[in-house]
Design an enzyme around this catalytic site. Sequence first.
Site, mmCIF file in Angstrom:
data_model
loop_
_atom_site.group_PDB
_atom_site.id
_atom_site.type_symbol
_atom_site.label_atom_id
_atom_site.label_comp_id
_atom_site.label_asym_id
_atom_site.label_seq_id
_atom_site.Cartn_x
_atom_site.Cartn_y
_atom_site.Cartn_z
ATOM 1 N N GLU A 176 0.824 -1.219 0.000
ATOM 2 C CA GLU A 176 0.000 0.000 0.000
ATOM 3 C C GLU A 176 0.851 1.259 0.000
ATOM 4 O O GLU A 176 0.725 2.123 0.875
ATOM 5 C CB GLU A 176 -0.948 -0.022 1.210
ATOM 6 C CG GLU A 176 -1.917 -1.198 1.171
ATOM 7 C CD GLU A 176 -2.961 -1.189 2.276
ATOM 8 O OE1 GLU A 176 -2.667 -0.680 3.361
ATOM 9 O OE2 GLU A 176 -4.073 -1.695 2.043
ATOM 10 N N GLU A 377 -5.573 -8.201 -1.326
ATOM 11 C CA GLU A 377 -6.242 -8.081 -0.026
ATOM 12 C C GLU A 377 -7.705 -7.782 -0.276
ATOM 13 O O GLU A 377 -8.032 -6.867 -1.028
ATOM 14 C CB GLU A 377 -5.656 -6.935 0.821
ATOM 15 C CG GLU A 377 -4.325 -7.235 1.420
ATOM 16 C CD GLU A 377 -3.870 -6.181 2.419
ATOM 17 O OE1 GLU A 377 -4.728 -5.538 3.067
ATOM 18 O OE2 GLU A 377 -2.653 -5.994 2.543
HETATM 19 C C1 BG6 Z 1 -4.645 -3.051 4.773
HETATM 20 C C2 BG6 Z 1 -3.303 -3.494 5.309
HETATM 21 O O1 BG6 Z 1 -4.694 -1.676 4.763
HETATM 22 O O2 BG6 Z 1 -5.790 -3.405 5.490
HETATM 23 C C3 BG6 Z 1 -3.336 -4.661 6.254
HETATM 24 O O3 BG6 Z 1 -2.408 -3.762 4.245
HETATM 25 C C4 BG6 Z 1 -4.539 -4.523 7.169
HETATM 26 O O4 BG6 Z 1 -2.115 -4.702 6.937
HETATM 27 C C5 BG6 Z 1 -5.789 -4.544 6.311
HETATM 28 O O5 BG6 Z 1 -4.603 -5.486 8.168
HETATM 29 C C6 BG6 Z 1 -7.080 -4.541 7.096
HETATM 30 O O6 BG6 Z 1 -7.096 -3.486 7.993
HETATM 31 P P1 BG6 Z 1 -7.386 -3.715 9.545
HETATM 32 O O7 BG6 Z 1 -7.198 -2.400 10.154
HETATM 33 O O8 BG6 Z 1 -8.778 -4.221 9.617
HETATM 34 O O9 BG6 Z 1 -6.395 -4.720 10.003
#
Ligand code: BG6
Length: 478
Positions: A176, A377
């Site tokens: 990111e 993701e």
């Molecule tokens: C992304 C990141 O922004 O979102 C991850 O790359 C992160 O590291 C994921 O865990 C989900 O966000 P969160 O805050 O729910 O863990």
Amino acid sequence: MANFKEGFLWGGAIAANQCEGGYKEGGKGLSVSDMVKGGTHSEPRIFTPTIDEAQYYPSHEAVDFYHRFKEDIALFGEMGFKVFRMSIAWSRIFPNGDDEQPNEEGLQYYDQVFDELRKYGIEPLVTLSHYEIPYNLVTKYNGFASRKTIDFFVRYAETVMTRYQNKVKYWLTFNEINIGVLNAGGLLSMGILHEGTREMFNPIDDPQIRFQGLHNQFVASAKAVIAGHKINPEFKIGCMIAHMTMYPHTCNPSDVLLCQHRDQIMNSFCGDVQVRGTYPGFIQRHFRENGISIAFGDDDEAILKAGVVDYYTFSYYMTSCVSHESGKEFTAGNLMNGIKNPYLQASDWGWQIDPVGLRYTLNQLHDRYGIPLMVVENGLGADDTIDQSGNIHDDYRIDYLRRHVQEMDEAIADGVNLIGYTMWGCIDLVSAQTGEMKKRYGFIYVDKDNAGEGTLERKRKDSFYWYKKLIASNGDEL
Ligand code: BG6
């Protein structure tokens, strides 16, 4: 029949700091994420300049993947993963970041992890830096604010790419990277620390220094791509963007234009630099109007051009709206808030669920860049419960994932070159933004709570069996 091609890379994703633990084991040094205390749903995560042993730091043990990777990889193998996205903890390899020699014990650790993945025919997809810059680079050089950090990163990248050249084919440079456009990225992603910073995701900020740091990251990324292609021409090296898809709140041209502007800065700027190798015109104007000027090194332009990526990857969780008027209702989201969309439902953490937006995003990215895309993701953070028979019926997660997979299928039918999908947090892990365990994403449940208590025992959720079938049928059995 679904449209996923044979060999589509189905799998899951994690990051070292949210999973491994073992934060001082095997010669590992401290990383920036090791300095962040646990938060809650509503309280921010606090950065501490030194570790206070009396406090709870979620990354220190995380879900103990450091010791349990064999058990976990066996479960990924059971689900039939084709690919597993993970990150290397930079401070396991170069404990201080600026060390002359790598830490052999750290290198051996990842040798074992990759060998274990190979045992199950799982292709590793490795992020070089996922919010894990060695803390010494923060205190000594102010992270990527210094060009010296470019060299430290490249040394690290060359070291691991050389070591694992026959074990890893797919690489990503920075997780990111476009979080650097927001103040939230200053410390977390770039290791830039201003005195007085307390909140990890809302640090004291100086946009001039931050955007220079982001430029230095672009150069570091491009140099790693160039070096990687020399080490093994078969490598596929990608960028990774947090895609914050946004819509104009109304069809008022002022909303549409503002939305386009925000989208350019947030979503397109970094991808354009990493895929096309040049700074786009809209960012030049943004810099001029905001008093930001970027110092380019003599060779930077040529390096950015030569170090363009082979494929584009992104995270996608939610969408939001943009309005030129004030007073609109806001909703939470990944790394940034946005205006509420009346047509969407939100997760318990306020992230607006928008599967159709994924198809829209994939089409946009395909049209813009024309290179292979991967969703690295995507997933639903939810508070799972175990019933009396010890089962976890996470039908809401299955529903979220199913709807997103359906839209990926549609996007492929639209002509998009989508090569893979790694569901975020395939095993429950520490939430990046809140530090909670309760915000669970996994197909695999981990017995640990927000206070860090629990046996760490692993359990298959209903979604585990659903995903297994989906992979086995290459997307047909939804
Ligand atoms: C992304 C990141 O922004 O979102 C991850 O790359 C992160 O590291 C994921 O865990 C989900 O966000 P969160 O805050 O729910 O863990």
